[in-house]
Design a protein around this motif. Structure first.
Motif, PDB file in Angstrom:
ATOM      1  N   SER A 268       0.819  -1.216   0.000  1.00  0.00           N
ATOM      2  CA  SER A 268       0.000   0.000   0.000  1.00  0.00           C
ATOM      3  C   SER A 268       0.851   1.263   0.000  1.00  0.00           C
ATOM      4  CB  SER A 268      -0.936   0.001   1.211  1.00  0.00           C
ATOM      5  OG  SER A 268      -0.211   0.155   2.427  1.00  0.00           O
ATOM      6  N   VAL A 269       2.065   1.169   0.521  1.00  0.00           N
ATOM      7  CA  VAL A 269       2.986   2.313   0.525  1.00  0.00           C
ATOM      8  C   VAL A 269       3.849   2.307  -0.734  1.00  0.00           C
ATOM      9  CG1 VAL A 269       4.876   3.424   1.752  1.00  0.00           C
ATOM     10  CG2 VAL A 269       3.014   2.362   3.042  1.00  0.00           C
ATOM     11  N   ALA A 270       4.337   1.135  -1.133  1.00  0.00           N
ATOM     12  CA  ALA A 270       5.266   1.032  -2.265  1.00  0.00           C
ATOM     13  C   ALA A 270       4.646   1.506  -3.568  1.00  0.00           C
ATOM     14  CB  ALA A 270       5.750  -0.416  -2.410  1.00  0.00           C
ATOM     15  N   VAL A 271       3.341   1.431  -3.696  1.00  0.00           N
ATOM     16  CA  VAL A 271       2.689   1.804  -4.953  1.00  0.00           C
ATOM     17  C   VAL A 271       2.893   3.281  -5.283  1.00  0.00           C
ATOM     18  CG1 VAL A 271       0.447   2.426  -3.952  1.00  0.00           C
ATOM     19  CG2 VAL A 271       0.538   1.479  -6.263  1.00  0.00           C
ATOM     20  N   TRP A 272       3.251   4.100  -4.282  1.00  0.00           N
ATOM     21  CA  TRP A 272       3.386   5.535  -4.503  1.00  0.00           C
ATOM     22  C   TRP A 272       4.812   5.962  -4.836  1.00  0.00           C
ATOM     23  CZ3 TRP A 272      -0.972   8.168  -5.048  1.00  0.00           C
ATOM     24  CH2 TRP A 272      -2.135   7.626  -4.498  1.00  0.00           C
ATOM     25  N   CYS A 273       5.786   5.055  -4.815  1.00  0.00           N
ATOM     26  CA  CYS A 273       7.147   5.452  -5.169  1.00  0.00           C
ATOM     27  C   CYS A 273       7.236   5.690  -6.676  1.00  0.00           C
ATOM     28  CB  CYS A 273       8.166   4.410  -4.709  1.00  0.00           C
ATOM     29  SG  CYS A 273       8.158   2.870  -5.630  1.00  0.00           S
ATOM     30  N   GLU A 274       8.186   6.513  -7.078  1.00  0.00           N
ATOM     31  CA  GLU A 274       8.252   6.969  -8.476  1.00  0.00           C
ATOM     32  C   GLU A 274       8.402   5.835  -9.491  1.00  0.00           C
ATOM     33  OE1 GLU A 274       9.749   8.212 -12.255  1.00  0.00           O
ATOM     34  OE2 GLU A 274      10.935   7.117 -10.773  1.00  0.00           O
ATOM     35  N   PRO A 275       9.309   4.861  -9.288  1.00  0.00           N
ATOM     36  CA  PRO A 275       9.415   3.801 -10.296  1.00  0.00           C
ATOM     37  C   PRO A 275       8.130   2.994 -10.468  1.00  0.00           C
ATOM     38  CG  PRO A 275      11.375   3.843  -8.921  1.00  0.00           C
ATOM     39  CD  PRO A 275      10.377   4.755  -8.273  1.00  0.00           C
ATOM     40  N   VAL A 276       7.419   2.715  -9.379  1.00  0.00           N
ATOM     41  CA  VAL A 276       6.169   1.950  -9.494  1.00  0.00           C
ATOM     42  C   VAL A 276       5.087   2.819 -10.127  1.00  0.00           C
ATOM     43  CG1 VAL A 276       4.364   0.744  -8.214  1.00  0.00           C
ATOM     44  CG2 VAL A 276       6.754   0.462  -7.552  1.00  0.00           C
ATOM     45  N   TRP A 277       4.979   4.084  -9.686  1.00  0.00           N
ATOM     46  CA  TRP A 277       3.996   4.989 -10.275  1.00  0.00           C
ATOM     47  C   TRP A 277       4.196   5.084 -11.788  1.00  0.00           C
ATOM     48  CZ3 TRP A 277      -0.094   8.346  -9.055  1.00  0.00           C
ATOM     49  CH2 TRP A 277      -0.386   9.325 -10.014  1.00  0.00           C
ATOM     50  N   THR A 278       5.449   5.268 -12.218  1.00  0.00           N
ATOM     51  CA  THR A 278       5.731   5.437 -13.638  1.00  0.00           C
ATOM     52  C   THR A 278       5.522   4.134 -14.397  1.00  0.00           C
ATOM     53  OG1 THR A 278       7.404   7.054 -12.961  1.00  0.00           O
ATOM     54  CG2 THR A 278       7.398   6.414 -15.256  1.00  0.00           C
ATOM     55  N   THR A 279       5.819   3.007 -13.766  1.00  0.00           N
ATOM     56  CA  THR A 279       5.552   1.718 -14.400  1.00  0.00           C
ATOM     57  C   THR A 279       4.075   1.570 -14.737  1.00  0.00           C
ATOM     58  OG1 THR A 279       7.426   0.521 -13.440  1.00  0.00           O
ATOM     59  CG2 THR A 279       5.487  -0.773 -13.970  1.00  0.00           C
TER      60      THR A 279
END
Length: 459
Positions: free
Chosen positions: A150-161
């Motif tokens: 739930s937290v990791a989804v907001w990091c830039e690499p995941v968001w951009t993926t």
């Protein structure tokens, strides 16, 4: 009636206690809320999922018998850059309309994110390592995985993926699945081979396994274990990976012979097809060198640097794995991430969304903070890594402006530093992993019941 009501009031569980009794259910709710907010934010921002559209166009080109590497798709006129095997996997996308494809693409990537977090916890627990999930978060493992997701989804690499509809989480999940198989698993190596057949760079993990297996073989022969030590599990895993990769190449050649010849003898060596080296999106050593030298072709400087970093990174990965979890806590995770970051650094092009390996990185540093006696430096490291990949700071510099003049070729020193954050973090991780591995190898070797001290056990 009054006594009954009083009895029910006394028996009622306070809300915090009720929450603690159902941590998985609460974590699931938090994760769903976070994912829903993420999905809404992406739709409000009008994400194009442009890479997913290119994948669909590749599948359609295969389905209609077109020239795969002459194809151009979307308003950005993007070409095909992956091997022919990947295009075969994209054919089912042509059976969906665009809206369905985008919905399934987003949902699939969110599920893959949970899978990557789950496999990262498994990697941290390899060989009976000290990072049990309850130790890591104080919660049952499913709850821990959901909360971290739930937290990791907001990091830039995941968001951009997810913004582009990329396949980075799929490739990462395949590699982590492979590295977390039990000893001697018949399919160990297949995940890495298939991942390399899709995107090539995971092939470095097969090289790492071959080098590590060679070290184990030499160690076994010196210990007098006979010729049986010369063929260990890691060498077998590397061979299976190479065989699986060869299988993807063969399948692509059988189904798409013309496109296969073009890719393996021409397109593969033309990195300019992927994109301009100097743009901010490129978070590889080549991108840093291009921006530093103010040129789109950094030439020999990048090549020499990439070779040196590749040798250093592979040496660190082998050293970490050789130390084993008895001398280096979470040794398999240190080895896997060292190999992953080496691949990202030396690749000619590593877009920011390729750095989804930041998720297991932050988890590893957090686990170390709980395991080590000196927790402050490790907490600071975990916090710094989280800030690095969640700050979106690399986009604070001028970038992507239309016209003949590229702003990335005229950056100031401060702008260069911001646009080199991911490579700097990757190099810093390799240095840290190297220091820890050397220190661990200098300690007396403990008794190892297995010939392979970093043998993994699926959780």
């Amino acid at each position: 009636m009054q006594q009954s009501a009083q009895s029910r009031s006394r028996d009622r569980i306070p809300l915090p206690a009720a929450v603690l009794r159902r941590p998985v259910l609460v974590a699931c709710g938090i994760c769903l809320v976070s994912f829903a907010a993420f999905w809404t934010a992406q739709r409000v921002s009008g994400v194009s999922m442009i890479d997913l559209m290119v994948y669909r166009a590749e599948g359609w080109t295969v389905r209609t018998g077109g020239d795969l590497y002459a194809m151009r798709a979307t308003y950005a006129d993007l070409p095909t850059t992956y091997p022919p095997f990947a295009a075969l996997l994209f054919v089912p996308l042509t059976l969906l309309d665009v809206a369905q494809m985008r919905t399934l693409g987003t949902a699939g990537n969110l599920i893959l994110l949970v899978g990557v977090v789950h496999l990262s916890v498994t990697t941290l627990r390899m060989n009976g390592g000290p990072a049990g999930s309850s130790r890591f978060t104080g919660l049952p493992r499913p709850a821990a995985v959901l909360l971290i997701s739930s937290v990791a989804v907001w990091c830039e690499p995941v968001w951009t993926t997810l913004r582009y509809g990329q396949i980075n989480l799929l490739v990462t999940a395949l590699v982590l699945w492979d590295l977390s198989r039990r000893p001697g698993h018949r399919f160990a190596g297949a995940g890495i081979g298939v991942a390399a057949g899709i995107k090539l760079t995971p092939a470095l993990f097969a090289v790492f396994l071959a080098l590590y297996g060679t070290v184990l073989a030499v160690r076994g022969l010196r210990a007098g274990r006979g010729r049986a030590a010369a063929w260990n599990r890691r060498l077998r895993q590397s061979a299976v990976a190479a065989g699986s990769f060869a299988g993807t190449v063969l399948l692509g050649a059988l189904v798409l012979p013309y496109d296969s010849r073009r890719f393996w003898f021409d397109v593969l060596f033309r990195s300019d097809r992927v994109g301009h080296a100097e743009i901010t999106d490129n978070q590889s050593l080549r991108g840093v060198a291009a921006r530093l030298l103010h040129t789109g072709d950094p030439g020999w400087l990048w090549l020499v640097t990439a070779v040196l970093v590749a040798l250093f990174g592979l040496a660190v990965a082998v050293a970490a794995a050789s130390a084993g979890s008895r001398r280096l806590p979470f040794a398999p995770a240190w080895a896997a991430l060292s190999c992953a970051f080496t691949a990202l650094l030396v690749s000619p092009v590593s877009w920011s969304h390729h750095w989804v390996w930041c998720v297991p990185l932050v988890m590893l540093l957090g686990a170390e903070a709980l395991e080590r006696e000196r927790t402050v430096p490790w907490r600071a490291s975990a916090g710094a890594a989280t800030l690095l990949f969640c700050s979106y700071a690399l986009w604070w510099v001028p970038h992507g402006e239309p016209g003949p003049v590229k702003p990335e070729l005229h950056q100031t020193a401060g702008e260069m530093a911001l646009s080199a954050l991911y490579p700097a973090g990757g190099v810093g991780f390799l240095v840290l992993a190297g220091v820890l591995s050397v220190r661990a190898l200098r300690r007396p070797a403990p008794y190892e019941p297995e010939a392979d001290p970093a043998v993994s056990r699926a959780g």
